[in-house]
Design an enzyme around this catalytic site. Structure first.
Site, PDB file in Angstrom:
ATOM      1  N   GLN B 151       4.931  40.146  46.954  1.00  0.00           N
ATOM      2  CA  GLN B 151       4.412  40.796  45.755  1.00  0.00           C
ATOM      3  C   GLN B 151       2.899  41.006  45.844  1.00  0.00           C
ATOM      4  O   GLN B 151       2.228  40.475  46.726  1.00  0.00           O
ATOM      5  CB  GLN B 151       4.732  39.941  44.521  1.00  0.00           C
ATOM      6  CG  GLN B 151       4.216  38.501  44.628  1.00  0.00           C
ATOM      7  CD  GLN B 151       4.919  37.545  43.667  1.00  0.00           C
ATOM      8  OE1 GLN B 151       5.453  37.960  42.655  1.00  0.00           O
ATOM      9  NE2 GLN B 151       4.907  36.267  43.993  1.00  0.00           N
ATOM     10  N   TYR B 180       2.680  28.623  26.361  1.00  0.00           N
ATOM     11  CA  TYR B 180       3.801  29.160  27.166  1.00  0.00           C
ATOM     12  C   TYR B 180       4.534  28.014  27.862  1.00  0.00           C
ATOM     13  O   TYR B 180       5.740  27.849  27.741  1.00  0.00           O
ATOM     14  CB  TYR B 180       3.262  30.161  28.195  1.00  0.00           C
ATOM     15  CG  TYR B 180       4.324  30.773  29.075  1.00  0.00           C
ATOM     16  CD1 TYR B 180       4.912  31.978  28.745  1.00  0.00           C
ATOM     17  CD2 TYR B 180       4.743  30.135  30.237  1.00  0.00           C
ATOM     18  CE1 TYR B 180       5.898  32.548  29.540  1.00  0.00           C
ATOM     19  CE2 TYR B 180       5.729  30.690  31.040  1.00  0.00           C
ATOM     20  CZ  TYR B 180       6.296  31.895  30.694  1.00  0.00           C
ATOM     21  OH  TYR B 180       7.272  32.435  31.488  1.00  0.00           O
ATOM     22  N   ASP B 204       2.530  29.220  39.732  1.00  0.00           N
ATOM     23  CA  ASP B 204       1.207  29.032  39.118  1.00  0.00           C
ATOM     24  C   ASP B 204       0.880  27.564  38.928  1.00  0.00           C
ATOM     25  O   ASP B 204      -0.264  27.210  38.633  1.00  0.00           O
ATOM     26  CB  ASP B 204       1.127  29.793  37.785  1.00  0.00           C
ATOM     27  CG  ASP B 204       2.250  29.405  36.836  1.00  0.00           C
ATOM     28  OD1 ASP B 204       2.271  28.250  36.389  1.00  0.00           O
ATOM     29  OD2 ASP B 204       3.113  30.252  36.564  1.00  0.00           O
ATOM     30  N   GLU B 223       9.110  27.105  45.542  1.00  0.00           N
ATOM     31  CA  GLU B 223       8.367  28.363  45.375  1.00  0.00           C
ATOM     32  C   GLU B 223       8.323  29.109  46.703  1.00  0.00           C
ATOM     33  O   GLU B 223       7.971  28.542  47.732  1.00  0.00           O
ATOM     34  CB  GLU B 223       6.947  28.054  44.866  1.00  0.00           C
ATOM     35  CG  GLU B 223       5.968  29.209  44.901  1.00  0.00           C
ATOM     36  CD  GLU B 223       6.373  30.414  44.043  1.00  0.00           C
ATOM     37  OE1 GLU B 223       6.728  30.218  42.864  1.00  0.00           O
ATOM     38  OE2 GLU B 223       6.337  31.539  44.573  1.00  0.00           O
ATOM     39  N   ASP B 258      12.897  29.660  49.757  1.00  0.00           N
ATOM     40  CA  ASP B 258      13.763  30.443  48.888  1.00  0.00           C
ATOM     41  C   ASP B 258      14.614  29.482  48.062  1.00  0.00           C
ATOM     42  O   ASP B 258      15.397  28.703  48.608  1.00  0.00           O
ATOM     43  CB  ASP B 258      14.641  31.330  49.771  1.00  0.00           C
ATOM     44  CG  ASP B 258      15.542  32.239  48.967  1.00  0.00           C
ATOM     45  OD1 ASP B 258      15.710  31.996  47.752  1.00  0.00           O
ATOM     46  OD2 ASP B 258      16.092  33.181  49.564  1.00  0.00           O
ATOM     47  N   CYS B 259      14.487  29.531  46.757  1.00  0.00           N
ATOM     48  CA  CYS B 259      15.202  28.561  45.928  1.00  0.00           C
ATOM     49  C   CYS B 259      16.715  28.709  46.079  1.00  0.00           C
ATOM     50  O   CYS B 259      17.451  27.734  45.921  1.00  0.00           O
ATOM     51  CB  CYS B 259      14.771  28.639  44.465  1.00  0.00           C
ATOM     52  SG  CYS B 259      15.234  30.142  43.616  1.00  0.00           S
ATOM     53  N   ASP B 279      11.866  29.429  36.403  1.00  0.00           N
ATOM     54  CA  ASP B 279      10.509  29.950  36.165  1.00  0.00           C
ATOM     55  C   ASP B 279      10.248  31.073  37.175  1.00  0.00           C
ATOM     56  O   ASP B 279       9.213  31.143  37.807  1.00  0.00           O
ATOM     57  CB  ASP B 279       9.500  28.806  36.299  1.00  0.00           C
ATOM     58  CG  ASP B 279       8.160  29.142  35.641  1.00  0.00           C
ATOM     59  OD1 ASP B 279       8.081  30.179  34.957  1.00  0.00           O
ATOM     60  OD2 ASP B 279       7.197  28.371  35.822  1.00  0.00           O
ATOM     61  N   GLU B 355       2.239  38.985  22.336  1.00  0.00           N
ATOM     62  CA  GLU B 355       3.483  39.159  21.577  1.00  0.00           C
ATOM     63  C   GLU B 355       4.288  37.860  21.599  1.00  0.00           C
ATOM     64  O   GLU B 355       4.004  36.956  22.383  1.00  0.00           O
ATOM     65  CB  GLU B 355       4.314  40.318  22.130  1.00  0.00           C
ATOM     66  CG  GLU B 355       4.756  40.162  23.570  1.00  0.00           C
ATOM     67  CD  GLU B 355       5.554  41.380  24.099  1.00  0.00           C
ATOM     68  OE1 GLU B 355       6.370  41.926  23.340  1.00  0.00           O
ATOM     69  OE2 GLU B 355       5.336  41.762  25.255  1.00  0.00           O
TER      70      GLU B 355
END
Lengths: 367, 367
Positions: B151, B180, B204, B223, B258-259, B279, B355
């Site tokens: 990404q 959050y 994160d 992750e 890779d989960c 997550d 939001e």
């Protein structure tokens, strides 16, 4: 019906667009990539501009696409077309991001950005934060739209915020904004029972409605614009109850008039209040504390303190936390008052402003 | 450096722009009013388009102004110019509103709207809400901008939200977003002490960091993208502490992988957890629950429940409250799980999303 405007921008090594041949190649790649979404495009105009170059394409459905190159290394693409209410977008957000990523990759650009499509038409959806950033609201209906002697008054419906009062094209208060009124009045921190209160402005009725729940001795509200009250009484009852309908009760009265004139009258009569609320125009956002609006704010402060008891308080809203300069200028005005005053601040995130807002509580320094 | 784009739109009685003489008069009035702000303008191009008419003006400083008339009763004005970092805007928001109001009055138009100026350049400032409305953030710096195998990863600085992680051009988490993580983990409602926990994603580091404050027996975090963790470890320490630096401790471990692969391994080994956190990618916004991403979400759910103890819970974020269809589709997926599950929802306003966001807590129906 609306015009859909889709904006993309890119950074590029400047030398690559100052060179005509290289620029032509880039235009060709942009055209080919646009054609994946819009079909055959025709270049209907192009010209060298002082700061770069621009060209315009259109497709068979009157989509107009401006492509502009700025010599210092920026390319903008503006796509615009007419969209009937039930038409789909001609290019979705996902597709415009794909277009962006394809161009960045193929042309080896330094950055790319796609703005969510702008939907421009009779339902006004875009309002600024205090520091003039754009926010799009999920507004789907205009309920009221009239101009009074004093201002443009609109009430619109937002899917997430309920009905919203818009004055002169600025968000004022929404049904979701109880926290605004509660922070302005410092609910739970101030005791209003048995108190004499004066509201300057407050035409949406929310402050009067909430204050009356706290058993005050008397509240007088001085609002100049009858049409605002008419609109709010029709569409904002969840925040103002019936106070704008009945206008007068055992312990409250709404007076339609200029608060300056009424404050002068109270000063002359020697009438005093425990609380004066400044619920008028926001603190202006300007570089220096001059001009009509700051004069107005200073005058309001002076007259308000002239009708306050020694132990009284002036309560008001300030500005967005994103405008520290404007807040500082307001505080400068407070420091100039005679007799001297002291103040506290409180902050609340106001849903319909989509930002933190600052509220002031001002009292005489000595009493 | 950036391009400033100022957009205005107006509604008009359609017959007035379908008539050529009347349209010419309107163009003349628009030009005269624009000249109050831009000086002499030259019309460099005009044409009849299938759905109306368009013309282009420029001034002596290469400001390009597109004026377009749509037959069904809409006029758009797009003003664009190049702005160096310390240049003033050529037309302020206040001035563009004056222009709007002057045109509405002089031409007796049905509505007018001015969008706050768009500032387009290398500092990406515009992001969408879940329902693709535009929000401008007060971003003033890009701190990190790299593409990993998986990404595009950016960390930017917002004046009000602190540093923000942007993944593939979508807001992910900001320093202001403790709520959050606290809502995702249901702080104060769930007891993590002595528990075995598995985080899917969570690059994160915020969830791992907050969970470790609650004395769990063990937390394993799976992750896939090492570069996200590297970026957050450098710029997001206020939300992730040092967990992304140390990577492994007495009661936690971050596994880069890779989960899916790891979940399969846990299933094979019979390893069980008290909590699994999803997550990963947000629930997609699409019309039907098909396609790769929903398959991925379904698979994640199935595998997660396969490694949960009977009394275990799956905790995850959903989507914006503005996207009820998408939330409903996610709940449809939950209802299809075997053995059957029950779920609760919680909502929090996430500052950097601007939001309300929905979070899910899912457990086996019977245990």
């Amino acid at each position: 019906m609306s015009a859909n405007t889709v904006l993309l921008d890119f950074s590029i090594e400047p030398s690559r667009i100052n060179d005509e041949l290289s620029r032509k190649d880039i235009v060709k790649v942009i055209k080919e990539n646009l054609e994946k979404y819009f079909g055959n495009l025709k270049m209907i105009y192009d010209m060298l501009v002082d700061d770069g170059y621009m060209c315009i394409f259109n497709d068979s459905s009157a989509t107009i696409i401006n492509v502009r190159f700025f010599n210092e290394g920026l390319i903008t693409i503006n796509i615009e077309y007419y969209k009937k209410d039930n038409d789909n977008q001609r290019i979705s957000f996902e597709s415009s991001r794909q277009l962006e990523n394809a161009l960045v990759k193929e042309l080896n650009l330094l950055h790319g950005q796609t703005l969510p499509a702008l939907d421009r038409g009779p339902i006004v959806k875009y309002f600024p934060t205090a520091d003039e950033r754009i926010i799009e609201y999920d507004i789907d209906k205009v309920l009221f739209d009239k101009r009074s002697e004093f201002q443009k008054i609109q009430i619109v419906h937002s899917k997430t915020l309920g009905n919203m009062l818009i004055l002169d094209e600025l968000q004022n208060i929404a049904e979701a904004d109880l926290i605004y009124t509660e922070t302005l009045m410092q609910r739970g921190k101030e005791d209003y029972s048995g108190k004499d209160i004066c509201i300057l402005g407050g035409g949406d009725g929310a402050l009067l409605y909430e204050l009356l729940k706290e058993n005050p001795k008397n509240v007088v509200m001085l609002e100049i614009d009858d049409l605002v009250m008419e609109a709010c009484n029709k569409y904002m009852n969840s925040i103002c109850g019936d106070v704008l309908e009945v206008r007068k009760g055992d312990n409250f009265e709404i007076i339609i008039g200029d608060c300056m004139v009424w404050l002068d009258k109270y000063i002359k009569d020697g009438r005093k209040f425990d609380y004066v609320f400044g619920d008028l125009t926001d603190i202006p956002i300007s570089d220096t504390p001059t001009g009509e609006i700051w004069d107005f704010i200073r005058t309001i402060l002076e007259k308000s303190f002239a009708v306050l008891k020694n132990t009284g308080k002036f309560m008001t809203h300030g500005n967005g936390a994103s405008c520290p300069e404007s807040l500082e200028m307001y505080e400068e005005q407070l420091k100039k008052l005679n007799p001297t005053v002291k103040f506290t601040r409180d902050t609340a995130f106001v849903p319909s402003f989509m930002e933190d807002w600052i509220f002031y509580q001002v009292a005489f320094e000595k009493h």
